[in-house]
Design a protein around this motif. Structure first.
Motif, PDB file in Angstrom:
ATOM      1  N   VAL A 265       0.851  -1.205   0.000  1.00 41.10           N
ATOM      2  CA  VAL A 265       0.000   0.000   0.000  1.00 41.10           C
ATOM      3  C   VAL A 265       0.881   1.249   0.000  1.00 41.10           C
ATOM      4  O   VAL A 265       0.666   2.189  -0.782  1.00 41.10           O
ATOM      5  N   LEU A 266       1.889   1.247   0.863  1.00 37.45           N
ATOM      6  CA  LEU A 266       2.800   2.394   0.914  1.00 37.45           C
ATOM      7  C   LEU A 266       3.466   2.604  -0.439  1.00 37.45           C
ATOM      8  O   LEU A 266       3.599   3.732  -0.917  1.00 37.45           O
ATOM      9  N   TYR A 267       3.876   1.493  -1.040  1.00 36.09           N
ATOM     10  CA  TYR A 267       4.525   1.567  -2.356  1.00 36.09           C
ATOM     11  C   TYR A 267       3.572   2.185  -3.395  1.00 36.09           C
ATOM     12  O   TYR A 267       3.927   3.113  -4.126  1.00 36.09           O
ATOM     13  N   MET A 268       2.371   1.670  -3.418  1.00 35.49           N
ATOM     14  CA  MET A 268       1.405   2.135  -4.428  1.00 35.49           C
ATOM     15  C   MET A 268       1.100   3.620  -4.266  1.00 35.49           C
ATOM     16  O   MET A 268       1.041   4.371  -5.235  1.00 35.49           O
TER      17      MET A 268
ATOM     18  N   THR B 269       5.851  11.721   2.759  1.00 37.15           N
ATOM     19  CA  THR B 269       7.126  12.297   2.320  1.00 37.15           C
ATOM     20  C   THR B 269       8.141  11.157   2.228  1.00 37.15           C
ATOM     21  O   THR B 269       7.926  10.084   2.796  1.00 37.15           O
ATOM     22  N   PRO B 270       9.263  11.380   1.546  1.00 41.39           N
ATOM     23  CA  PRO B 270      10.282  10.318   1.485  1.00 41.39           C
ATOM     24  C   PRO B 270      10.713   9.887   2.881  1.00 41.39           C
ATOM     25  O   PRO B 270      10.895   8.688   3.141  1.00 41.39           O
ATOM     26  N   ASP B 271      10.811  10.836   3.796  1.00 38.83           N
ATOM     27  CA  ASP B 271      11.200  10.477   5.147  1.00 38.83           C
ATOM     28  C   ASP B 271      10.146   9.616   5.826  1.00 38.83           C
ATOM     29  O   ASP B 271      10.432   8.580   6.428  1.00 38.83           O
ATOM     30  N   GLU B 272       8.896  10.057   5.737  1.00 38.39           N
ATOM     31  CA  GLU B 272       7.805   9.275   6.323  1.00 38.39           C
ATOM     32  C   GLU B 272       7.747   7.888   5.694  1.00 38.39           C
ATOM     33  O   GLU B 272       7.549   6.879   6.387  1.00 38.39           O
ATOM     34  N   TYR B 273       7.926   7.852   4.383  1.00 36.59           N
ATOM     35  CA  TYR B 273       7.894   6.572   3.683  1.00 36.59           C
ATOM     36  C   TYR B 273       8.962   5.633   4.240  1.00 36.59           C
ATOM     37  O   TYR B 273       8.681   4.479   4.571  1.00 36.59           O
ATOM     38  N   GLY B 274      10.165   6.146   4.358  1.00 38.20           N
ATOM     39  CA  GLY B 274      11.278   5.322   4.845  1.00 38.20           C
ATOM     40  C   GLY B 274      11.036   4.808   6.258  1.00 38.20           C
ATOM     41  O   GLY B 274      11.225   3.620   6.558  1.00 38.20           O
ATOM     42  N   ARG B 275      10.552   5.684   7.130  1.00 32.81           N
ATOM     43  CA  ARG B 275      10.319   5.273   8.521  1.00 32.81           C
ATOM     44  C   ARG B 275       9.183   4.261   8.617  1.00 32.81           C
ATOM     45  O   ARG B 275       9.242   3.309   9.397  1.00 32.81           O
ATOM     46  N   ALA B 276       8.150   4.472   7.816  1.00 34.30           N
ATOM     47  CA  ALA B 276       7.009   3.551   7.863  1.00 34.30           C
ATOM     48  C   ALA B 276       7.423   2.159   7.392  1.00 34.30           C
ATOM     49  O   ALA B 276       7.101   1.145   8.017  1.00 34.30           O
ATOM     50  N   VAL B 277       8.160   2.111   6.288  1.00 33.82           N
ATOM     51  CA  VAL B 277       8.600   0.815   5.753  1.00 33.82           C
ATOM     52  C   VAL B 277       9.479   0.113   6.786  1.00 33.82           C
ATOM     53  O   VAL B 277       9.309  -1.089   7.062  1.00 33.82           O
TER      54      VAL B 277
END
Lengths: 643, 643
Positions: free
Chosen positions: A47-50, A287-295
């Motif tokens: 989901v995050l990826y999409m 954001t890229p940061d949020e994305y990275g932390r979530a993953v």
């Protein structure tokens, strides 16, 4: 925040769970609940990826519901059963699950909110997994009833599982639909409420408290139960207990969930009830940061879960994030509108504002801050909102009523008419209008609002193309209009490509020439149409055709004599960010046809002629022929015989 | 049965209670409840007088609620308080009470449903006694909230009493409106449910059982109570107890009443629950015999009541009943439609029919009789009905969905769009369309439906002018159409004044020439427009102008090239039984303006340009210039320069 641009900045690598890994997880040798937990987390990663890839989408609700959706698909649904989400904006979660099950082509992971891909809200084009179009709230139980009645008539059997939101339960249709399901004994229906307690931006309890939900639904003759909706084992218990208790009744299970469940900082732990702070992950990309932390957080938890089961950690694959361009010097109509409204309210004490749970998207934050006693949050209850405004207007107030155009023009359509028949003045403000943003899909692309409101007695419809014009529209509506007004706002920040005209005031039925030209006249309203028309005219000029571009902010009041004189027999092209029928084009064509002062040349209407496509903004405009190139081609095709 | 003609046959003397007598009764030296009972009975006599004189009106609900309305006005309402009926069709009862109180001019007793008189449903034109326009169901609590919030903002105090129906509670907006009233603690609101147990034609419990009404409403945070609503003393007790129990909550009182209360044969004692027999006194005027018996019964009871109080019997005055003419050889479209639908269902097993509590008015009795398993009664819940039909269509059924055009095109507008986006076929059938009957008023005069539905993707809108054409429309919709269809039906039996054309089938976008003529072309749809256009053409012919009359049943699909050729540069007049904006006239004007095959002369649109007037049919057509004389005058005014 359907209208907002992505918060994703620079491109960064994105990671997804490949098909083989999804297959491994869903066939783990483990307790069903443990398997479902692992599978759901893998789906969260996808989901995050999409959404990161698409640049927009609803994370919060995809995450709150994904344990329910996974459990149903892994362990509950069988032949003849149907599942659908009534709220629909949890679509990325559903897609991730269906892709994980191999029921949707894996490559669609890259096609969320893209033309021909997976729409922002569910659509039956995604056959056969998506059984009905949703995204307009409150219709789920009614549709479940229709499925069951049709099945019974045909002698088919099958259960229907409907996921609803909790904010969604503010819609009257939900309650309207309950009684006959009980009276007809439609025990095939199980509704599951994704009770994540947050609607759009803030707590449901702050907007319009649901009160004792189970007691309410039981009083309508339904069996109810409650469970932890982010825990597969408790969900299984809840469903089983409800099955035992139902005794021929339709069932509703309140699934307590966390919005953004599974990523700690996306859960609303820190959001104080009753405050002004808003939940940040309802929609929009991380954001890229949020994305990275979530993953990282999900991968770590999933790793631990798999380790407990004696399994290898999940293996992710990488893909490059698509580059995205931002507008250079965009017109931001919604914030401009909101500031103007708060400003004119300083000198007009009768002005009050009503909102249907879209505070951020309708630009009302400044108004609420500056005039808190005159701001009324009505929840997702547009009919109730409009009738309240109607009564306020009868006492002498001037209410401004807000929602997305797609909802405001249709859900309370009869209530708006009722208000208009009272001869009072209410200002309706519909945002997110037109084809773009193209990502959310047709439930949110408001391309029928001019038609749906055009014949309200006394109502004037206006659409600004610029921040300056947005302010003029507010001033006209509040200070000059004597009847009801509809202000139609494109929400996407949009580059015009030309210097917007800056008249001091609006003149009824007439517009501004933003580009002169004697060979043709292109007429339209709003930044999307006018930017494309302007670019088309520039392109045509290079081919020796000089087309005028006219910004006509009046959607249902056209001074035909003025326009005919301006056109001087040159062909007139009306471009609508709306259906061909009932849009500004019909108003222009009709005004030209019925005026007698000046002979008129050829008239052509350009607009939407089918259900709007879902996709990236440029894809969608192109698909409907409403991009600059398409407009230029239509003009050129008609001109050879004339020029 | 808003569309039905009066049952009153020959003119007979009518009797009313004069003002002096009303004053005597409302100031009787007696217990308040005894006084209210006597006053209410006198008002019942005047309700009968008004409705018999008007030829239509709602007796059943005026009688069930009149004890409540009388009590509130005599003993409860004070300075700053507001009262209104949410259902609105009990207006004759309210008018009789207001006239009895001297708050409305006594002469208005003769002006029910007449131009400039008392509208069939309440309208703020009846100032200041009528505080809001009603007649569209379910809006009452929302409006009450708006009044209270506005009052609070202005520092005013005052209570709001809202009367609702019980069938009305099937509308979702009622439930949608409850939560925020409780959350905001709007204890100023008292809703009283006129719980007469009959909606339109039959038992509420048979249509969509309300279940445990008090339990439901209490679960939404309201205080509730119950009383006998036809007994003033018990009503007083109920209100007082509720006042004590409310503790800051909004209140709802379930008033148990009898529909038609006060006239034994108008009460539904003999109506078997669950049966096919229908209640006969929801709307329409009494026959002379019924009128006589009803008056006699009330006069006798009132006499006994007054005798008990030591008072003289009531003195009535007589007035001649107005003569009424019946159409000679009318087209009855609704029954013709209903028979055709039941017929085509024989060879189309996928066809199912859904109704929203208007079985008699939508012509569905034959369908229900012949195909009982394919008939679904949905109650007053249009949104729920449409979404159910949408799901049925997804399974392959062809649902035909019925209500009055005013409701069907607006209340479920978003649900209809949602269905259209699914690419399925649903047939929508709106009856009671257009300006006539003019008696019910603008809540029921469907003059926006073409606009509201015109831009539904893929939807074709059709309006027949004759019984023959009604059958063709059904056949086209069921056997030829590939997308959704809207069939627009005038309900009033109507004389065409010419022999209707009898083509074998409809040809998309084209119509029939019902009268030739080279000087002008009058285009329209439906029996009302075409009868007036034909008469206008006959009149013009006597003045030497030959106007063609074209029956064009297609409302949003016009073959512009065909029409331009037919007109051969003669002026074209589009006549709409609809607003000027978004009606067939816009479709015709736009089709003519955008076709290029044939030069077009002058185009003019005739239609409704303001909130429709309420009145007798001929009064209303005349008021809007859509009677034969008005059309002829418009044509003649444009022609001198041309002919």
């Amino acid at each position: 925040m359907e209208g907002s641009v992505t918060r994703a900045g620079e491109a960064a690598a994105l990671r997804y769970v490949p098909l083989a890994e999804l297959e491994r997880l869903r066939t783990l040798d483990a307790e069903p609940a443990a398997r479902a937990r692992a599978f759901a987390d893998a789906c969260r990663l996808n989901v995050l990826y999409m959404i990161a890839r698409a640049g927009s989408g609803h994370i919060g609700t995809s995450f709150s519901s994904i344990d329910v959706v996974s459990w149903l698909h892994l362990d509950v649904l069988g032949e003849g059963d149907r599942y659908f989400s009534s709220k629909g904006h949890d679509a990325p979660g559903l897609y991730a699950v269906l892709i994980g099950l191999g029921q949707l082509e894996f490559g669609l992971l890259d096609r969320l909110r893209r033309l021909g891909g997976l729409p922002g809200h569910p659509d039956v084009l995604t056959r056969p997994q998506v059984v009905t179009n949703t995204g307009s709230l409150g219709m789920g139980i009614s549709k479940a009833k229709g499925f069951v009645l049709a099945d019974r008539l045909a002698g088919r059997s099958g259960r229907v599982f409907v996921l609803t939101g909790d904010g969604e339960l503010q819609e009257g249709q939900f309650w309207e639909s309950l009684a006959s399901a009980a009276n007809r004994g439609l025990s095939e229906i199980t509704a599951i409420v994704d009770h994540n307690k947050i609607q759009s931006d803030t707590w449901v309890a702050d907007v319009s408290d649901l009160g004792e939900l189970e007691r309410k639904v039981e009083s309508f003759g339904w069996a109810t139960g409650r469970c932890d909706g982010n825990d597969a084992a408790d969900l299984a218990r809840g469903l089983a207990e409800l099955e035992d208790a139902a005794a021929g009744r339709p069932r509703l299970l309140v699934a307590d969930t966390q919005k953004g469940a599974g990523v700690s900082f996306m859960e609303p732990h820190g959001l104080p009830p009753g405050g002004d702070e808003l939940y940040a992950y309802h929609s929009g990309a991380p954001t890229p940061d949020e994305y990275g932390r979530a993953v990282a957080e999900i991968v770590e938890r999933l790793g631990l879960r798999l380790e407990e089961l004696g399994e290898e950690p999940v293996r992710l694959e990488e893909a490059e994030a698509p580059a995205r361009s931002a507008p250079l010097s965009p017109q931001k109509l919604v914030p401009a509108y909101g500031e103007a409204l708060a400003d004119v309210a300083e000198s007009e004490p009768r002005l009050v504002a009503l909102d249907a749970d879209l505070l951020l998207d309708t630009g009302l934050v400044p108004f609420r801050r500056r005039h808190p006693d005159r701001f009324f949050e009505c929840g997702i209850a547009e009919q109730d909102m409009v009738s309240q405004a109607a009564a306020m207007a009868l006492t002498g107030l001037v209410p401004a009523v807000h929602s997305f155009g797609c909802f405001l023009s249709t859900r309370p359509n009869e209530q708006i008419y009722n208000q208009c028949t009272e001869g009072t003045r209410v200002i309706y403000v519909g945002s997110l209008v037109g084809l773009v943003p193209g990502g959310p899909g047709h439930s949110h692309q408001s391309v029928r609002d001019i038609s749906a409101l055009g014949a309200m007695p006394g109502m004037t419809l206006l659409e600004p193309c610029s921040e300056h014009e947005a302010r003029l529209c507010v001033e006209w509506a509040v200070q000059e209009a004597t009847g009801p007004v509809y202000i139609r706002l494109v929400s996407v920040p949009w580059d015009l490509g030309f210097e917007p005209p800056t008249p001091e005031r609006l003149e009824l039925g007439r517009g501004e020439i933003v580009r002169p030209g004697a060979d043709a006249v292109i007429v339209g309203a709003g930044p999307v149409v006018l930017s494309q028309a302007y670019a088309a005219a520039e392109d045509l000029a290079e081919r020796g055709v000089e087309a005028a571009v006219v910004d006509l902010p009046w959607l249902n009041e056209v001074d035909g004599a003025w326009l005919a004189e301006l056109a001087a027999r040159a062909p007139v092209f009306c471009v609508d960010n709306h259906y061909l029928t009932g849009g500004q084009g019909d108003a222009v064509a009709s005004a030209l046809a019925t005026q007698t002062d000046t002979p008129v040349g050829l008239v052509r209407k350009l607009g939407v002629d089918r259900v709007p496509e879902c996709g990236a903004n440029d894809e969608v405009l192109r698909a409907h022929g409403l991009h600059a190139e398409g407009i230029a081609a239509r003009v050129a095709a008609e001109l050879p015989a004339r020029v």
